[in-house]
Design a protein around this motif. Structure first.
Motif, PDB file in Angstrom:
ATOM      1  N   MET A   9       0.912  -1.090   0.021  1.00  0.00           N
ATOM      2  CA  MET A   9       0.007   0.084   0.012  1.00  0.00           C
ATOM      3  C   MET A   9       0.857   1.246   0.142  1.00  0.00           C
ATOM      4  SD  MET A   9      -3.027  -0.727  -0.237  1.00  0.00           S
ATOM      5  CE  MET A   9      -3.810   0.857   0.141  1.00  0.00           C
ATOM      6  N   LEU A  10       1.924   1.133   0.464  1.00  0.00           N
ATOM      7  CA  LEU A  10       2.987   2.359   0.723  1.00  0.00           C
ATOM      8  C   LEU A  10       3.457   2.647  -0.568  1.00  0.00           C
ATOM      9  CD1 LEU A  10       4.474   4.228   2.588  1.00  0.00           C
ATOM     10  CD2 LEU A  10       6.076   2.693   2.772  1.00  0.00           C
ATOM     11  N   PHE A  11       3.955   1.584  -1.309  1.00  0.00           N
ATOM     12  CA  PHE A  11       4.330   1.435  -2.623  1.00  0.00           C
ATOM     13  C   PHE A  11       3.469   2.440  -3.492  1.00  0.00           C
ATOM     14  CE2 PHE A  11       4.276  -0.775  -6.673  1.00  0.00           C
ATOM     15  CZ  PHE A  11       5.561  -0.278  -7.363  1.00  0.00           C
ATOM     16  N   SER A  12       2.191   1.741  -3.439  1.00  0.00           N
ATOM     17  CA  SER A  12       1.055   2.272  -4.435  1.00  0.00           C
ATOM     18  C   SER A  12       0.627   4.087  -3.992  1.00  0.00           C
ATOM     19  CB  SER A  12      -0.139   1.624  -4.122  1.00  0.00           C
ATOM     20  OG  SER A  12      -1.165   2.122  -5.016  1.00  0.00           O
ATOM     21  N   VAL A  13       0.679   4.140  -2.840  1.00  0.00           N
ATOM     22  CA  VAL A  13       0.591   5.647  -2.491  1.00  0.00           C
ATOM     23  C   VAL A  13       1.681   6.673  -2.872  1.00  0.00           C
ATOM     24  CG1 VAL A  13       0.243   7.215  -0.309  1.00  0.00           C
ATOM     25  CG2 VAL A  13      -1.227   5.044  -0.463  1.00  0.00           C
ATOM     26  N   ILE A  14       2.783   6.275  -2.443  1.00  0.00           N
ATOM     27  CA  ILE A  14       3.892   6.818  -2.804  1.00  0.00           C
ATOM     28  C   ILE A  14       4.151   7.239  -4.393  1.00  0.00           C
ATOM     29  CG2 ILE A  14       6.443   7.089  -2.893  1.00  0.00           C
ATOM     30  CD1 ILE A  14       5.279   8.018  -0.138  1.00  0.00           C
ATOM     31  N   ASN A  15       3.926   6.068  -5.163  1.00  0.00           N
ATOM     32  CA  ASN A  15       4.153   6.176  -6.588  1.00  0.00           C
ATOM     33  C   ASN A  15       2.856   7.260  -7.176  1.00  0.00           C
ATOM     34  OD1 ASN A  15       6.407   5.062  -7.128  1.00  0.00           O
ATOM     35  ND2 ASN A  15       5.781   3.058  -7.674  1.00  0.00           N
ATOM     36  N   MET A  16       1.832   6.909  -6.405  1.00  0.00           N
ATOM     37  CA  MET A  16       0.636   7.845  -6.969  1.00  0.00           C
ATOM     38  C   MET A  16       0.818   9.254  -6.544  1.00  0.00           C
ATOM     39  SD  MET A  16      -3.350   7.865  -5.533  1.00  0.00           S
ATOM     40  CE  MET A  16      -2.816   8.449  -4.112  1.00  0.00           C
ATOM     41  N   LYS A  17       1.418   9.734  -5.445  1.00  0.00           N
ATOM     42  CA  LYS A  17       1.663  10.971  -5.233  1.00  0.00           C
ATOM     43  C   LYS A  17       2.954  11.541  -6.033  1.00  0.00           C
ATOM     44  CE  LYS A  17      -0.304  11.257  -0.566  1.00  0.00           C
ATOM     45  NZ  LYS A  17      -1.180  12.555  -1.108  1.00  0.00           N
ATOM     46  N   LEU A  18       3.950  10.808  -6.376  1.00  0.00           N
ATOM     47  CA  LEU A  18       4.945  11.177  -7.105  1.00  0.00           C
ATOM     48  C   LEU A  18       4.637  11.574  -8.399  1.00  0.00           C
ATOM     49  CD1 LEU A  18       7.849   9.002  -5.910  1.00  0.00           C
ATOM     50  CD2 LEU A  18       7.850  10.990  -5.677  1.00  0.00           C
ATOM     51  N   ARG A  19       3.492  10.471  -8.957  1.00  0.00           N
ATOM     52  CA  ARG A  19       3.072  10.738 -10.286  1.00  0.00           C
ATOM     53  C   ARG A  19       2.190  12.067 -10.367  1.00  0.00           C
ATOM     54  NH1 ARG A  19      -0.635   6.577 -10.866  1.00  0.00           N
ATOM     55  NH2 ARG A  19      -2.080   8.113 -10.523  1.00  0.00           N
ATOM     56  N   ASP A  20       1.371  12.348  -9.407  1.00  0.00           N
ATOM     57  CA  ASP A  20       0.292  13.312  -9.541  1.00  0.00           C
ATOM     58  C   ASP A  20       0.780  14.840  -8.801  1.00  0.00           C
ATOM     59  OD1 ASP A  20      -1.236  11.341 -10.646  1.00  0.00           O
ATOM     60  OD2 ASP A  20      -2.582  11.025  -8.893  1.00  0.00           O
ATOM     61  N   ASN A  21       1.626  14.545  -8.021  1.00  0.00           N
ATOM     62  CA  ASN A  21       1.732  15.961  -6.993  1.00  0.00           C
ATOM     63  C   ASN A  21       3.254  16.127  -7.094  1.00  0.00           C
ATOM     64  OD1 ASN A  21      -0.540  14.170  -5.566  1.00  0.00           O
ATOM     65  ND2 ASN A  21      -1.111  16.095  -6.173  1.00  0.00           N
ATOM     66  N   TYR A  22       4.250  15.527  -7.165  1.00  0.00           N
ATOM     67  CA  TYR A  22       5.460  15.917  -6.765  1.00  0.00           C
ATOM     68  C   TYR A  22       6.467  15.434  -8.073  1.00  0.00           C
ATOM     69  CZ  TYR A  22       3.462  16.212  -2.233  1.00  0.00           C
ATOM     70  OH  TYR A  22       2.812  16.496  -1.040  1.00  0.00           O
ATOM     71  N   ALA A  23       7.350  16.371  -8.026  1.00  0.00           N
ATOM     72  CA  ALA A  23       8.641  16.290  -9.195  1.00  0.00           C
ATOM     73  C   ALA A  23       9.676  15.406  -8.679  1.00  0.00           C
ATOM     74  CB  ALA A  23       8.916  17.660  -9.557  1.00  0.00           C
ATOM     75  N   SER A  24       9.768  15.245  -7.426  1.00  0.00           N
ATOM     76  CA  SER A  24      10.963  14.442  -6.957  1.00  0.00           C
ATOM     77  C   SER A  24      10.689  13.981  -5.732  1.00  0.00           C
ATOM     78  CB  SER A  24      12.024  15.321  -6.643  1.00  0.00           C
ATOM     79  OG  SER A  24      11.971  16.205  -5.556  1.00  0.00           O
ATOM     80  N   LEU A  25      11.258  12.990  -4.987  1.00  0.00           N
ATOM     81  CA  LEU A  25      11.000  12.228  -3.803  1.00  0.00           C
ATOM     82  C   LEU A  25      11.315  13.291  -2.866  1.00  0.00           C
ATOM     83  CD1 LEU A  25      10.193   9.666  -2.186  1.00  0.00           C
ATOM     84  CD2 LEU A  25      12.601   9.099  -2.509  1.00  0.00           C
ATOM     85  N   ASP A  26      12.451  14.023  -3.000  1.00  0.00           N
ATOM     86  CA  ASP A  26      12.721  15.015  -1.903  1.00  0.00           C
ATOM     87  C   ASP A  26      11.558  15.915  -1.782  1.00  0.00           C
ATOM     88  OD1 ASP A  26      15.360  14.170  -1.626  1.00  0.00           O
ATOM     89  OD2 ASP A  26      16.069  15.046  -3.210  1.00  0.00           O
ATOM     90  N   GLU A  27      11.193  16.406  -2.542  1.00  0.00           N
ATOM     91  CA  GLU A  27       9.883  17.199  -2.542  1.00  0.00           C
ATOM     92  C   GLU A  27       8.658  16.827  -1.560  1.00  0.00           C
ATOM     93  OE1 GLU A  27       6.552  19.396  -5.699  1.00  0.00           O
ATOM     94  OE2 GLU A  27       8.782  19.092  -6.359  1.00  0.00           O
TER      95      GLU A  27
END
Length: 58
Positions: A9-27
């Motif tokens: 679930m963590l994998f899914s949520v993080i990738n969704m947020k990276l795709r939809d809202n953030y330009a980088s993991l740091d952001e």
């Protein structure tokens, strides 16, 4: 938002947020007040690695 404890679930949520809202993991980590090292390790423990080029875990 509280991140899920379940690694898949963590994998899914993080990738969704990276795709939809953030330009980088740091952001994402800065905005969500998450320790990047801990997040990366949790996902690495179940076989996922972050690709900066693709801005996602796989």
């Amino acid at each position: 938002m509280t991140l899920p404890e379940d690694p898949m679930m963590l994998f899914s949520v993080i990738n969704m947020k990276l795709r939809d809202n953030y330009a980088s993991l740091d952001e994402l980590c800065d905005d969500m007040n998450v320790k990047k090292e801990i997040l990366v390790q949790k996902l690495k423990d179940v076989g996922f690695e972050y690709s900066q080029e693709n801005n996602k875990f796989w």
